[in-house]
Every structure is written in structure tokens, then in C-alpha cells.
Design an enzyme around this catalytic site. Sequence first.
Site, short mmCIF file in Angstrom:
data_model
loop_
_atom_site.label_atom_id
_atom_site.label_comp_id
_atom_site.label_asym_id
_atom_site.label_seq_id
_atom_site.Cartn_x
_atom_site.Cartn_y
_atom_site.Cartn_z
N GLU A 147 0.85 -1.19 0.00
CA GLU A 147 0.00 0.00 0.00
C GLU A 147 0.88 1.23 0.00
OE1 GLU A 147 -1.52 -2.15 2.86
OE2 GLU A 147 -2.52 -3.07 1.17
N ASP B 282 -5.65 7.97 10.95
CA ASP B 282 -4.30 7.56 11.31
C ASP B 282 -3.85 8.10 12.65
OD1 ASP B 282 -3.26 5.96 9.07
OD2 ASP B 282 -3.82 7.72 7.91
#
Lengths: 253, 393
Positions: A45, A56
Site C-alpha cells: 500500500e 491515522d
Amino acid sequence: MKRIQKALQQDKKLLSIYFTAGFPNLDDTIPVLKSLEENGVDIVEIGLPFSDPLADGPTIQASSTEALKNGMTTEILFKQLEGIRDHISIPLIIMGYFNPVLQYGVEAFCKKCAEIGIDGLILPDLPLAEYNLHYRQLFEKHNLANIFLITPQTSEERIREIDEASNGFIYMVSSASTTGKTSGFAEEQISYFNRIDELQLNNPQIVGFGINNAETFSQATLKAKGAIIGSAFIKTLTNDGLSGITSFIKQLR
Amino acid sequence: MSYHVNENGYYGEFGGAYIPEMLYPNVEELRQQYLDVMQETSFQEEFKQLLKEYVGRPTPLYYAKRFSSTYNTNIYLKREDLCHTGAHKVNNTIGQILMAKRLGKNRIIAETGAGQHGVATATVCALMGIECVVYMGAIDMDRQAPNVARMKMLGATVIPATSGSKTLKDATNEAIRDWINNPTDTHYIIGSVVGPHPYPDMVARFQSLISEEIKTQLLEKEGKENPDYVVACVGGGSNAAGAYYHYLDNPDVGIIAVEAAGKGIKSGESAATSVLGKPGIIHGSKTLLMQTTDGQITEPYSISAGLDYPGVGPMHAHLFASGRGEFISITDTEAMEAGLELSKLEGIIPAIETSHALAIFKNRQFKKDDVIVINLSGRGDKDLNTYIDYFNL
């Protein structure tokens, strides 16, 4: 997309690595990719950095901030990735937030991904309903797998809907958290892994969030097809640079 | 055309819920329940009673005689500055704390920029005896130390947001992350008409009593419910949403939104989103926002911390895009002068946010018989240091 399908058909648990493009240095994107493939990583990724990455934790956010400071943009990432298929054969997925894609133009973005040989996208803040209504045809036209997330709180009904809209794998978030938060899996997660396994979904599942070593990797992949490591890998890059990649990957399985 | 939210959570092309899957159950639970809960008789009774006895509503609608004659028109001030805690923000936090209780949540999180919404949230949490965590940019905590102290006195935990630019947008990111990590027991009290659907609509509804009261009060004073114009400052846009709410679909009432131009639209230090923004996604909502061509969200600037937000609520983005609203940008200097002017003419020291709305009369002409309502969203006590520094008081 075909590369993803092919990888998923292999008779082994898949190791997937996330890294932020343009981190630690702007031009590290390609060297990192090459090193990951050489070390036997199955899927990568590539993180397209964003100023406000809601899902995140601090590690990945800091790497995004750094990458943006280094000058990374969507345009530059695409430039770096041109011709990547001459060197790299494992599946490549771009992971990022929806706004930069929207500003580039969703259609132009998909087209560019197809030209480069990107196999799929993970856009955590592009919701299922919007995708089905406005973007699904576009993704499918350009052979891009859209990878959705599910969490322990996702209802079975919704998991089924997500399974229907998916055409690669499902990104199974291990616990209610942002990235880089947990260490080790509790009973709760193990029973969640089992519960999802019993649903017999069409798309295989790859577990992410909270995986950082061989132990958590093997726990996560007891039932699931593979596991994704992000924050722990970013920490390695932060501490040891690119020279730390080999030993980090080797200790995982 | 309606300017209210549609069944899919959009205002025209703006709005929606662009959230990661981790937030879906929380937001979906709220979406399914907020209208039903708000319509419950017991909810309405408790909400109205607290607004009356705790907040001090209805706030007066005051005819500003000397201010009006200065600009040769008729100006009413809706005195939200007289609310408990000093601004309209508390209308929303009272509503949301009651919502949180009915949803069975026992922990509250909030973001705050200048600290006004943080204080309003800490206040209602103290009132209800519920745990309260407020995220605030580390830079803002330095700039707004008295509000940090107020929140602490009220029993809240204030956590500095140290990521990104360390201001409001980062505090919002941190609050959202907290919610992702605490999905079942926590309610997130967003302070403005921003965020994923249903937040913009829910907050607008909690603030809508402002325009509900204006209608009744104006009828008493002018013999008609409708002013010619309603004027409000817009950062995220909650006081504006409340002041416009019952007039949105009434074309006889002009809607004027006043944004912060900072040091000037072209100075690179501005928060005038309608001029400088493009459609994009911020904090779960598709709206106008200030961003780079690459889609990275940029840092706004205004002398007023409450207008210092790179986006604007989707309702306002739609009012702008559709032409329903008239958008005016006011610089720091113009706002500060207007704040001083109102203080001298009416004996009311306004918040600097509100001063932006008061500053439009220098360049925007109104007719002699026009009736204009300005939402006086907050009082200037919190801004005294800025006023002192600016005017060498």
C-alpha cells in the site's frame, strides 16, 4: 486488479506493507518499493500523504507531514511511479484520503492509476453509498479494486453490502482504533476474527491495525488471508532508514 | 428550492458523511435517532427549561438606536452575548448533552479553537456530571490561557493537539481520533454546523431558536415577523445557521454572511472561505474549503480565533453557491474598528467574531426604512487582551 486476485490465490498467508510515499525522503518511493518486493512482501500500500489524516495515529500522520514537507504531491507520486511495472510485479494499492483524489479529478486519477499499473485504491473516507452511487463504474472501468474497511463495530448487514461492492479483499480493522495504537490481540479481537471468518464472505480478508511483529502477524492470519503492517514499518524507516527494511521484514514470518 | 438539508444529508451539492468506516456506527446511530429524540416531548421540555432557567433565554432583541442613526437605517441586535458563558455556543451544547444522555453515552469529547465551545461543553458536562475531554490546539492553548483555566475549573480535561498546525483543525482531527478509539461510550459534541451529516443539521436545529425568537420579538416591535436582512458572522457558521434558520426558504428576507478577510483577501493571511475556497472534503463533509491545488488543507488566519477555520458549514457553502446568501469579507482592521464603534455607541463590547458582522455598514448601503437584524453572537470579555493590544488601551 488481476495482480491482486492472483496474489490472493496463492497458498500462503500474505504480508502487506504500508508506507508513506515521499518518506523519509522525497525520492525514496521507488527504492522502498523495490526493497519490499525483494524481501518477499506480497502486496504494497503506497500512502498518498494528506494534511489531515483522520483515521491515522501519530506515527503515520508524522510521516505524512514529513512527506508533504519534502514536497510530495499527487502529480509527483504519479511521475515517480511511471514505468514501475518494468521493475515491480507485486500488487500495488494507493491508500489515501478522498480530498486529494477529488481535487485531481476522480476520473483522471483512476485513469492515471490504470496507466501506471496500480491495482486498487483504499480511500477510508469515501463512504460505501457514495462509491456505489458515483464512482463504482469508474473504478471498475479502470480495473481498480476498491478496498473497503470493516471494524468490530460493523454490522453483519453492512459487511454483506461491503462484500458485494468489493472486488479484491476486505481490509479488516482489528480493533476500534486509529493506526499504530494496539499491541497484541485480546480475546475480543480473536473472537471478532472468528466471527468474520464464519460469515464466509466472497472476498478474502486482510487484517490491519495493531500488527507489528511475527506473533501478531500469525495471530491475525490464523483465519484471515493476510495482514497489513503500517505504523511499525514507518517506525523502522524513521529509525533505521531504508537499510532497516530487510531485517524488519525477515523477522515477521 | 429548499435551503434545508435533504433526506440524504446534503445541502445542494454540499454535505454528506465522508467518514472512515470506524466512525460509521456512531454517526449512523446519531443519524437514525437525532430527529426522533429531538421531537420527544420530554426532550423538548428539558431543553426549553434549561435554556430558560440556566442559559437565560429568550435573549433580548434590542433596537440599537445610536448605531442605527449612524448608518441611517434600522438595526436590531439579537443579544446572544447575554447567554450564560457569553455566546450562542451553549444553545448547542445543552441540546447535545441531552442527546448524549438519551443515547446512553457517559463520556463527552469536544474540539475547541478559541475555547468558547470548549467552555460551553465543559459547562454542560459539569451541569450533568458527565466526564468531559476537550481537544485544543497547543498554539491556541497558549493564546487563550483564560479559557483553558475556565475549562479546568469546570472539571474538564484539556488535551493539547500537537499534530499538524496545532490549531482548530488539528484539535478537530484529534477529537475525531478519540471518537474512533472510543466508539461506544462517547458522544462527540461538535461545536459548529460542520462535520458529517447529521451534525450540520442537528447543530442548526439546536441554534434555530435564535431565529424563532427573532420572529416573535420582531412581530412585537415592528408588527412583522420578517426583517429585510439577517446578518451574521460565519466561521464554521453555527450562529449564522441559527439566525437564518426560519428565514432560509423565505425570499423576502435577505441573508448576509460575513467572513473574516484577515489581513486582506489576497494577503495569504485570510479566512474568507467563500472567496478563497473550493469544494472539497474536510472533517467528514463536502463543502467549500481552503486548500492547495493538490487538495491539502491550508491554515487560515483571522484576528478572531472563532472565524479561523479553513472550511465553512455545508449549509453556508450552498447559500453561497446558489446565490441565496450575500457574502461579505471584513478585514481585521475593519472588524476591530466596528467593535470599538459599537462599544461607544451602544455600551456593548462585542466579541471580535461578531465585530465582523457589525463592520459591513461602512461599505454596504441599506435603505432608510430597512429593518436589519444582526446576530450579536458573543461578548467581548474574552477578547479584551486583543482589544487592549490593538488600541493601546
